[in-house]
Design a protein around this motif. Structure first.
Motif, PDB file in Angstrom:
ATOM      1  N   VAL A   1       0.855  -1.164   0.000  1.00 19.91           N
ATOM      2  CA  VAL A   1       0.000   0.000   0.000  1.00 19.91           C
ATOM      3  C   VAL A   1       0.899   1.225   0.000  1.00 19.91           C
ATOM      4  O   VAL A   1       1.813   1.323   0.810  1.00 19.91           O
ATOM      5  CB  VAL A   1      -0.916   0.017   1.254  1.00 19.91           C
ATOM      6  N   ILE A   2       0.610   2.161  -0.906  1.00 21.49           N
ATOM      7  CA  ILE A   2       1.362   3.414  -0.967  1.00 21.49           C
ATOM      8  C   ILE A   2       0.389   4.556  -0.741  1.00 21.49           C
ATOM      9  O   ILE A   2      -0.684   4.594  -1.344  1.00 21.49           O
ATOM     10  CB  ILE A   2       2.056   3.592  -2.333  1.00 21.49           C
ATOM     11  N   GLY A   3       0.739   5.483   0.152  1.00 21.08           N
ATOM     12  CA  GLY A   3      -0.133   6.617   0.396  1.00 21.08           C
ATOM     13  C   GLY A   3       0.604   7.721   1.109  1.00 21.08           C
ATOM     14  O   GLY A   3       1.746   7.559   1.546  1.00 21.08           O
ATOM     15  N   VAL A   4      -0.080   8.852   1.241  1.00 21.85           N
ATOM     16  CA  VAL A   4       0.469   9.993   1.966  1.00 21.85           C
ATOM     17  C   VAL A   4      -0.119   9.963   3.378  1.00 21.85           C
ATOM     18  O   VAL A   4      -1.299   9.676   3.568  1.00 21.85           O
ATOM     19  CB  VAL A   4       0.177  11.322   1.235  1.00 21.85           C
ATOM     20  N   VAL A   5       0.721  10.251   4.360  1.00 27.27           N
ATOM     21  CA  VAL A   5       0.281  10.261   5.754  1.00 27.27           C
ATOM     22  C   VAL A   5      -0.494  11.552   5.992  1.00 27.27           C
ATOM     23  O   VAL A   5       0.046  12.642   5.829  1.00 27.27           O
ATOM     24  CB  VAL A   5       1.490  10.166   6.723  1.00 27.27           C
ATOM     25  N   ILE A   6      -1.786  11.420   6.356  1.00 28.77           N
ATOM     26  CA  ILE A   6      -2.621  12.609   6.562  1.00 28.77           C
ATOM     27  C   ILE A   6      -2.917  12.856   8.045  1.00 28.77           C
ATOM     28  O   ILE A   6      -3.509  13.876   8.391  1.00 28.77           O
ATOM     29  CB  ILE A   6      -3.935  12.537   5.761  1.00 28.77           C
ATOM     30  N   GLY A   7      -2.511  11.943   8.903  1.00 28.41           N
ATOM     31  CA  GLY A   7      -2.715  12.121  10.334  1.00 28.41           C
ATOM     32  C   GLY A   7      -1.886  11.123  11.106  1.00 28.41           C
ATOM     33  O   GLY A   7      -1.533  10.063  10.584  1.00 28.41           O
ATOM     34  N   LYS A   8      -1.554  11.463  12.350  1.00 29.26           N
ATOM     35  CA  LYS A   8      -0.682  10.594  13.144  1.00 29.26           C
ATOM     36  C   LYS A   8      -0.878  10.904  14.614  1.00 29.26           C
ATOM     37  O   LYS A   8      -1.003  12.075  14.994  1.00 29.26           O
ATOM     38  CB  LYS A   8       0.758  10.854  12.713  1.00 29.26           C
ATOM     39  N   THR A   9      -0.896   9.881  15.452  1.00 25.49           N
ATOM     40  CA  THR A   9      -1.013  10.084  16.900  1.00 25.49           C
ATOM     41  C   THR A   9       0.357   9.993  17.552  1.00 25.49           C
ATOM     42  O   THR A   9       1.323   9.540  16.941  1.00 25.49           O
ATOM     43  CB  THR A   9      -1.925   9.025  17.558  1.00 25.49           C
ATOM     44  N   ASP A  10       0.422  10.398  18.798  1.00 27.94           N
ATOM     45  CA  ASP A  10       1.635  10.233  19.588  1.00 27.94           C
ATOM     46  C   ASP A  10       1.753   8.788  20.046  1.00 27.94           C
ATOM     47  O   ASP A  10       0.769   8.054  20.092  1.00 27.94           O
ATOM     48  CB  ASP A  10       1.598  11.142  20.824  1.00 27.94           C
ATOM     49  N   VAL A  11       2.966   8.398  20.411  1.00 27.73           N
ATOM     50  CA  VAL A  11       3.205   7.062  20.967  1.00 27.73           C
ATOM     51  C   VAL A  11       2.591   7.001  22.361  1.00 27.73           C
ATOM     52  O   VAL A  11       2.715   7.935  23.147  1.00 27.73           O
ATOM     53  CB  VAL A  11       4.727   6.767  21.036  1.00 27.73           C
ATOM     54  N   ARG A  12       1.880   5.910  22.630  1.00 25.02           N
ATOM     55  CA  ARG A  12       1.284   5.684  23.953  1.00 25.02           C
ATOM     56  C   ARG A  12       1.690   4.299  24.438  1.00 25.02           C
ATOM     57  O   ARG A  12       2.040   3.424  23.641  1.00 25.02           O
ATOM     58  CB  ARG A  12      -0.238   5.741  23.875  1.00 25.02           C
ATOM     59  N   SER A  13       1.608   4.094  25.756  1.00 24.16           N
ATOM     60  CA  SER A  13       1.905   2.767  26.295  1.00 24.16           C
ATOM     61  C   SER A  13       0.752   2.301  27.166  1.00 24.16           C
ATOM     62  O   SER A  13       0.001   3.112  27.722  1.00 24.16           O
ATOM     63  CB  SER A  13       3.196   2.792  27.103  1.00 24.16           C
ATOM     64  N   PHE A  14       0.617   0.980  27.248  1.00 23.52           N
ATOM     65  CA  PHE A  14      -0.419   0.344  28.048  1.00 23.52           C
ATOM     66  C   PHE A  14       0.192  -0.852  28.764  1.00 23.52           C
ATOM     67  O   PHE A  14       1.097  -1.501  28.222  1.00 23.52           O
ATOM     68  CB  PHE A  14      -1.560  -0.170  27.151  1.00 23.52           C
ATOM     69  N   PRO A  15      -0.305  -1.179  29.958  1.00 24.93           N
ATOM     70  CA  PRO A  15       0.182  -2.390  30.630  1.00 24.93           C
ATOM     71  C   PRO A  15      -0.108  -3.612  29.758  1.00 24.93           C
ATOM     72  O   PRO A  15      -1.184  -3.725  29.173  1.00 24.93           O
ATOM     73  CB  PRO A  15      -0.635  -2.429  31.928  1.00 24.93           C
ATOM     74  N   ASP A  16       0.866  -4.499  29.642  1.00 22.62           N
ATOM     75  CA  ASP A  16       0.720  -5.722  28.857  1.00 22.62           C
ATOM     76  C   ASP A  16      -0.012  -6.758  29.707  1.00 22.62           C
ATOM     77  O   ASP A  16       0.465  -7.155  30.769  1.00 22.62           O
ATOM     78  CB  ASP A  16       2.109  -6.249  28.452  1.00 22.62           C
ATOM     79  N   ARG A  17      -1.183  -7.183  29.255  1.00 25.32           N
ATOM     80  CA  ARG A  17      -1.976  -8.143  30.024  1.00 25.32           C
ATOM     81  C   ARG A  17      -1.353  -9.531  30.040  1.00 25.32           C
ATOM     82  O   ARG A  17      -1.610 -10.318  30.936  1.00 25.32           O
ATOM     83  CB  ARG A  17      -3.396  -8.225  29.464  1.00 25.32           C
TER      84      ARG A  17
END
Length: 155
Positions: A1-17
Motif C-alpha cells: 500500500v502506498i499513500g500519503v500520511v494525513i494524520g498521526k497520533t503520539d506514541v502511547r503505552s499500556f500495561p501488557d496483560r
C-alpha cells in the motif's frame, strides 16, 4: 500500500496483560491514496520498535507499507480515537512481518501531495465558526465537525 500520511497520533503505552509488569507501545496513523479512500494504520510492539517507527515519518510524507495484516475494524470503539474512514478495515503493523518505507511524494507520485489538503468529512457535514457563534445555545451538548483555518500563530 502506498499513500500519503494525513494524520498521526503520539506514541502511547499500556500495561501488557500477557506479561504483567511490562508495557506494550502503540501509535496510529492514517494514509490516503485517492480523494475518496483513506485507511487507519495501527502499530503495536516493543518501545524501541514503536518509537523508531513513529520517528521515521511525519504527516505529509509518503509511505509504502509492505505485508500489513488487514483486520476488520470495530467502528464504534475505534472511531472514537481515529478518523472515520470509508473502509470497514484497518491495517495492523507487526514488528516481525511488516515494513514501512518512506519516500518523497515527488519520487513516488506527485498526485499524492494534493490529497493532504482534502477534508476527510463530507463537505455538507461541517459547521463554520460563524454558525457555532450564531447558534451556540441550540448546539450545546452536541458533537460537531468544524471547518476552520488558522489565520495566525503567536505567543
Amino acid at each position: 500500500v502506498i499513500g500519503v500520511v494525513i494524520g498521526k497520533t503520539d506514541v502511547r503505552s499500556f500495561p501488557d496483560r500477557k506479561n504483567i509488569g511490562t508495557e506494550r507501545y502503540t501509535f496510529n496513523f492514517t494514509i490516503r491514496d485517492s480523494p475518496m479512500y483513506f485507511i487507519n494504520v495501527q502499530s503495536w510492539g516493543r518501545e524501541e520498535y514503536i518509537r523508531s517507527l513513529s520517528e521515521s515519518f511525519r504527516v505529509g510524507d509518503c509511505v509504502t507499507i509492505e505485508n500489513p495484516l488487514i483486520q476488520s475494524k470495530e467502528a464504534e470503539r475505534e472511531e472514537k480515537f481515529n478518523p472515520v474512514t470509508p473502509s470497514g478495515y484497518k491495517l495492523l503493523l507487526s514488528e516481525n512481518h511488516s515494513v514501512v518505507k518512506t519516500s518523497s511524494c515527488y519520487d513516488t507520485d506527485t498526485r499524492l501531495l494534493s490529497l493532504l489538503h482534502l477534508p476527510v468529512k463530507d463537505p455538507q457535514d461541517y459547521y463554520s465558526l460563524g454558525d457555532i457563534v450564531a447558534n451556540g445555545q441550540s448546539l450545546h451538548g452536541r458533537v460537531l465537525n468544524v471547518l476552520a483555518a488558522v489565520m495566525a500563530v503567536s505567543e
